[in-house]
Design an enzyme around this catalytic site. Structure first.
Site, PDB file in Angstrom:
ATOM      1  N   ASP A 155       1.024  -0.915  -0.040  1.00 56.19           N
ATOM      2  CA  ASP A 155      -0.363   0.303  -0.206  1.00 56.19           C
ATOM      3  C   ASP A 155       0.670   1.002  -0.255  1.00 56.19           C
ATOM      4  OD1 ASP A 155      -2.304   1.381  -0.036  1.00 56.19           O
ATOM      5  OD2 ASP A 155      -2.018   1.615   2.514  1.00 56.19           O
ATOM      6  N   ASP A 187      -0.074   5.096   1.373  1.00 58.28           N
ATOM      7  CA  ASP A 187      -0.248   5.932   2.290  1.00 58.28           C
ATOM      8  C   ASP A 187      -0.249   5.393   3.529  1.00 58.28           C
ATOM      9  OD1 ASP A 187      -1.001   8.160   0.167  1.00 58.28           O
ATOM     10  OD2 ASP A 187      -2.946   7.304  -0.298  1.00 58.28           O
TER      11      ASP A 187
END
Length: 217
Positions: free
Chosen positions: A7, A9
């Protein structure tokens, strides 16, 4: 060779790139900074609570680039990444990526942010392959809409499976690193889930499942 999926953020970087880009659009004069960030923060609070309709956020966040060309936007994204994103890249994330590379793994970033942001940030970290939310382009200009399945919650799995088919890859031995409860569907699908700086709900799930929990800085 296994797949190492990250991922973006709050996993690779210590912030949310969509919100930081919203601030940049205010500095560029594309939006009213105060009112736009107020709405942005409301929507991101819903995201953190796992209650956001991602379609609503994308409609909101892409409206300021409607009518602009991808080249115009990308020209402005690159210096923004250098000035505002590079200082918040987690060094521990870079270490983890380097270890996977040394092991011969293939690195992929999959994010619920716009692809033009994800690509620019991943490139700064040395990652070429990404999946993000794709803004629609009509006659060479962004329309303000999106195309395809959004890389959010179960949509990450849908897009990943499409990518695996296209690339002749599979999830055998795959790892996935994420900070968010919204990524539980994909965390449960891989062989080696890793939880990074988790929110409370994800930390509880990770502890119950015995998943590794990393505190990256």
């Amino acid at each position: 060779m296994a797949l190492a999926i990250f991922d973006l953020d709050e996993t690779l970087i210590g912030g949310d790139c969509a919100s930081l880009w919203s601030e940049q659009m205010g500095r560029l004069g594309w939006v009213d900074p105060e009112s736009f960030m107020r709405k942005n923060d409301e929507l991101m609070a819903a995201y953190s609570a796992g209650k956001l309709a991602m379609e609503d956020y994308m409609t909101f966040s892409l409206e300021p680039i409607a009518g602009r060309t991808p080249e115009e936007v990308e020209h402005l994204v690159e210096p923004w990444v250098e000035d505002f994103i590079e200082p918040i890249i987690y060094s521990d994330a870079c270490t983890a990526i380097a270890k996977h590379r040394a092991d011969g793994d293939r690195i992929l970033v999959i994010s619920a942010s716009a692809t033009f942001l994800v690509q620019a940030i991943a490139a700064r970290i040395g990652i070429d392959e990404v999946l993000g939310i794709d803004p629609q382009v009509i006659n060479g200009h962004y329309s303000g809409a999106t195309v395809g399945v959004l890389t959010y919650r179960e949509g990450k799995i849908t897009r990943l499976m499409e990518w695996l088919d296209a690339e002749g890859e599979n999830l055998e031995g795959a790892s996935f690193y994420s900070d968010s409860r919204n990524d539980l569907p994909l965390l449960k699908k891989v062989d080696y889930p890793h939880v990074v700086n988790p929110d409370a709900a994800l930390r509880e799930q990770a502890e119950q499942a015995g998943w590794p929990v990393h505190n990256w800085k």
